[in-house]
Structures are given as C-alpha cells and as structure tokens.
Scaffold this active site. Structure first.
Site, PDB file in Angstrom:
ATOM      1  CE1 TYR A 157      -3.941   2.189   0.443  1.00 44.02           C
ATOM      2  CE2 TYR A 157      -2.408   3.504   1.737  1.00 44.02           C
ATOM      3  CZ  TYR A 157      -3.603   3.381   1.058  1.00 44.02           C
ATOM      4  OH  TYR A 157      -4.452   4.453   0.975  1.00 44.02           O
ATOM      5  CG  ASP A 238       5.648   3.847   1.415  1.00 48.05           C
ATOM      6  OD1 ASP A 238       5.721   4.551   2.440  1.00 48.05           O
ATOM      7  OD2 ASP A 238       4.589   3.628   0.804  1.00 48.05           O
ATOM      8  CE  LYS A 265      -0.159   6.622   7.244  1.00 48.83           C
ATOM      9  NZ  LYS A 265      -1.603   6.516   7.107  1.00 48.83           N
TER      10      LYS A 265
HETATM   11  C1  LIG Z   1       3.070   2.692   3.672  1.00 45.82           C
HETATM   12  C2  LIG Z   1       2.166   3.826   3.271  1.00 45.82           C
HETATM   13  N1  LIG Z   1       2.495   4.587   2.225  1.00 45.82           N
HETATM   14  C3  LIG Z   1       1.739   5.613   1.843  1.00 45.82           C
HETATM   15  C4  LIG Z   1       0.570   5.916   2.472  1.00 45.82           C
HETATM   16  C5  LIG Z   1      -0.281   7.039   2.002  1.00 45.82           C
HETATM   17  O1  LIG Z   1      -0.232   8.122   2.866  1.00 45.82           O
HETATM   18  P1  LIG Z   1      -1.422   9.189   2.852  1.00 45.82           P
HETATM   19  O2  LIG Z   1      -2.621   8.516   3.406  1.00 45.82           O
HETATM   20  O3  LIG Z   1      -0.894  10.304   3.700  1.00 45.82           O
HETATM   21  O4  LIG Z   1      -1.605   9.604   1.437  1.00 45.82           O
HETATM   22  C6  LIG Z   1       0.180   5.158   3.564  1.00 45.82           C
HETATM   23  C7  LIG Z   1      -1.084   5.437   4.281  1.00 45.82           C
HETATM   24  O5  LIG Z   1      -1.587   4.684   5.066  1.00 45.82           O
HETATM   25  C8  LIG Z   1       0.991   4.072   3.968  1.00 45.82           C
HETATM   26  O6  LIG Z   1       0.636   3.288   4.993  1.00 45.82           O
END
Ligand SMILES: Cc1ncc(COP(=O)(O)O)c(C=O)c1O
Length: 435
Positions: A157, A238, A265
């Site tokens: 994700y 990520d 986050k």
């Molecule tokens: C690993 C990871 N990358 C990216 C995102 C996306 O972040 P945002 O919700 O701030 O767009 C999330 C959100 O939960 C995430 O868990």
C-alpha cells in the site's frame, strides 16, 4: 460459518444499541457524502462511530463513550491528540499568518531535522500526503532513469491511487507496474532481472503495513538493494508508516540504504504532510537554480502549520532518544501479547514491530501476505466489534498503533480486553480456522 455469523450479528446488535447518536449522524451524513463517508478505510459495518473529541491517547464519541485510541490515525497520531508542545507550535505559526506563498524558515528546519535523522536523505522536498510523496518518488525515478516500468509488491500500500491490496485497484494511476510477492526473495530477484534495463524503480514498504504489518525479511530487502543496483534501477523505501520505528525508521536498523525514501504521517506532528528525498545527486534534479530543473509544485507543500508542528514534534517531542525508548517499550508490549496468546494456546498473534501491530488469527508470525487465511480474515469483524464494545478503538482490519501518551494502565487494560476476547472465543476461532 453459522456460529461466526451469529457471533458477529450479536456483537453488532449490542453496538447498535450502544451508539444511537453515531448511527443517526451516519444516516444524516448520507445526504452529502456518498454513504456518509469521505475516507474508505474509516467505514465499517453497521456504521462507524462519530468521534467528537480527542485528548491524550483517548477519543470520545457522540454517545459519550471514551475509547483508548489504537487506530492512532493509522500511525500518524503518534503524539496523541493534544500534545501541548505541538499545539503551541501550531498556535504560534497561526498567529504569524498562514498561506504565505513564500518560503519560510519552518520547512528549512524540518528538512534539516529529517535529513539528520534518516541515513538515505541528503535532501528532501515536501508535499501534502504520503500518496503524493510516493507519486513524486516514482515519477522522479522514471525521469532519472528514462525508464517506465516499476516494480511493487502484492498487498503493498503506497496510497489511495497506488495500492495492491488483494490485487490492483481500479483507481490506481496508470503507471506500468509489475508485481512480485512480498518476502519472496527469489521471485523478486528474478522479476527484477527479467524487467532488467526497462525497470525504473522498485518501491517497497520495509514492513508491509496495510498488508498485515509483516516484517520485511532482511535478506529480502538486501536483495532488492543489490538487484536494483545491478540493473540500474532506483530502490524506493516507503517509510510513511515505518519511519516512527526507532530514531530513523527501518533503514536505520538495517544496513540497506535506498535511493529514495518517502515519509508522511507523524512527521507533520499530526497535521497533513509528506516528503520524499534521497541522495543530493538525485534531488539536484529539483534545484531551480540549475537550468532545466524539474518543477515540483504544490500550493501547500510548505504550509506553515504542518511544518511548524513537524519541527516541534521531531526536535522537542520525538527526539532520537525517545524514539529508541518507545520502540523498546512498544515491542515489549507486543511480545507480552504474544506471550499471553501462547499461554492460552489460542491461535492469535500480534504481528509487526514495536508500535505497529496487527492481530492475526494464527499461532505463528505471518511472514507473507499469502499466509493470511480466509478464516483469519473472516474473524476480523468479530474482533473489531468486541474490542470497540470494550472501549478499545482499533482499525477494522485488526491493526493497533501505539501512541506516546498511552500509559501502563491503558496498555494493560488493552491486554486484558484481548485476553477476554481470547477466552470467550477460543473454541469458535479454532473451529473457523479448521473449517
Ligand atoms: C506505507 C504507506 N504509504 C503511503 C501511504 C499514504 O499516505 P497518505 O494517506 O498520507 O496519502 C500510507 C497510508 O496509510 C501508507 O501506509
């Protein structure tokens, strides 16, 4: 299975009786929001609780119930809901004006704090969300390499338009992704070889978050590092969620340095932000003082409230020392859950690391998303409802995020709630998993 269906129904009917105000608010919201919802992950059956206020590690809903907040804004609420230091930094920024349309000292300070913390970051740029950070990192990799193909992982994700949970998502950006299986070292290595000189980047969560808080095997991550180098592709970590683990995220724990890292986050102290960064060489592409530089826009990239909150959060609250201590104490809590489940011989397991936990219905740690059984998934709504009914707010898929203001009393109550669940439902869980 009939027994499970009726246990879920029973829990839902107790939930409906206990939450008339939330139910009415949800119904009214349907007029202007589809299904009353503007963020899919916050929906669950029969209707989600409407939260009225938050304080420390607790949230209170419209019906006046108070919960210990283990949703923790899916990890962004690391500081809880009313950290005084962060609040006063936001107030100070507000008092000096918002929507400046010019550089301010805040983003420079937050950039310094991040680069001094994360080994792979020489330089960063800010955006507004983790999704945007990943879109920028992937696009940067395509430009830098002059290649199109991207490799991601099944059940990964990376944001609302870059997700592979249970397959590709209809809303995904039309980038040319190939998918490998998480923690499948040989499979990923051979796919990287196969795509070879067409591959722009591999993007990976060092702990697969939404996919079940599954730790990335060290050799797996090292192999991605080596293989991307071999074929001239970039490796993107990520760390939007995992950056909170220890002072410098997973990259600080293992000897693997990605080319690009994405963050989001908690780095905005609970306010919206995102960041992507890497080596000075790659990031120089965005240097506007160099002719032909890439233009990266975003009205709110350096919005002062998020930048000020992030500066206070990283410099005054979540210092490297506190991050180290928090990783240790939250990992001790996670292990204590597993000890309790093992003592009871109930097939439950707290997967993850430190403050990123997911409860799985299994006796063993989950090492790959394919280890998550249909039985495990079918038990999640029951766990979710029963924990809510006992004052423990958790994600609908069984994730628990610990936050800094949680105290021993709240953590032991949570352990007690899980223990009660295990005692009450052990035979049902065993039957469901055996079916
Ligand atoms: C690993 C990871 N990358 C990216 C995102 C996306 O972040 P945002 O919700 O701030 O767009 C999330 C959100 O939960 C995430 O868990």
């Amino acid at each position: 299975m009939e027994a499970l269906r009726s246990a879920i129904e029973d829990a839902r009917s107790r939930y409906v009786s206990a939450n008339p105000q939330s139910q009415a608010a949800d119904k009214n919201a349907e007029r202007y929001l589809p299904g009353g919802n503007t963020r899919s992950v916050l929906y669950y059956e029969p209707f989600p609780l409407t939260v009225a206020s938050g304080n420390g590690a607790e949230l209170t809903d419209l019906d006046g119930h108070t919960y210990v907040d283990f949703v923790g804004e899916y990890s962004a609420a690391l500081f809880g809901h009313s950290n005084e230091i962060i609040k006063s930094a936001i107030h100070e920024a507000l008092d000096n004006g918002v929507a400046m349309g010019a550089p301010t000292q805040y983003e420079r300070e937050l950039a310094r704090l991040l680069c001094e913390r994360f080994p792979s970051l020489d330089q960063v740029r800010f955006c507004n969300t983790g999704t945007e950070a990943n879109l920028m990192a992937l696009s940067t990799a395509r430009v830098v390499t002059g290649r199109n193909k991207l490799l991601a992982f099944n059940d990964g994700y990376h944001g609302g338009v870059i997700k592979f949970l249970g397959g590709r998502c209809a809303l995904n950006v039309p980038f040319d992704f190939v998918l490998a299986d998480y923690n499948d070292i040989d499979g990923a290595a051979s796919l990287i070889d196969e795509v070879g000189d067409e591959l722009a980047a591999v993007i990976v969560e060092p702990i697969l978050g939404a996919g079940g808080n599954i730790q990335g095997n060290r050799t797996f991550l090292e192999t991605l590092r080596q293989k991307t180098r071999d074929v001239g592709a970039l490796l993107i970590f990520d760390e939007v969620k995992t950056a909170r683990l220890g002072p410098s995220g997973v990259q600080g724990m293992i000897d693997v340095k990605p080319d690009l890292t994405t963050l989001g986050k908690f780095i905005g102290g609970g306010l919206p932000t995102g960041a992507f960064g890497g080596s000075a060489e790659v990031m120089a592409q965005f240097n506007p003082k160099i002719a032909g530089a890439l233009a990266h826009a975003g009205t709110f990239n350096n919005n002062v409230c998020s930048m000020a909150a992030g500066c206070a959060a990283l410099s005054k609250v979540y210092t490297p020392q506190l991050a180290t201590e928090f990783l240790e104490s939250s990992e001790a809590f996670r292990l204590s859950l597993n000890e309790m489940f093992a003592t009871k011989e109930v097939p439950m397991y707290a997967n993850g690391l430190g403050s990123m936990i997911a409860i799985h219905f299994s006796r063993e740690p989950t090492k790959r998303p394919s280890d998550i059984t249909a039985g495990c998934q079918s038990l999640r709504p029951l766990l979710h409802m029963e924990l809510l009914l006992d004052g423990m707010l958790v994600c609908r898929r069984g994730d628990l995020f610990l936050s800094l203001p949680m105290d021993d009393e709240q953590l032991s109550k949570a352990r007690g709630t899980l223990e009660q669940f295990a005692d009450r439902y052990k035979p049902l869980i065993e039957d469901v998993l055996a079916a």
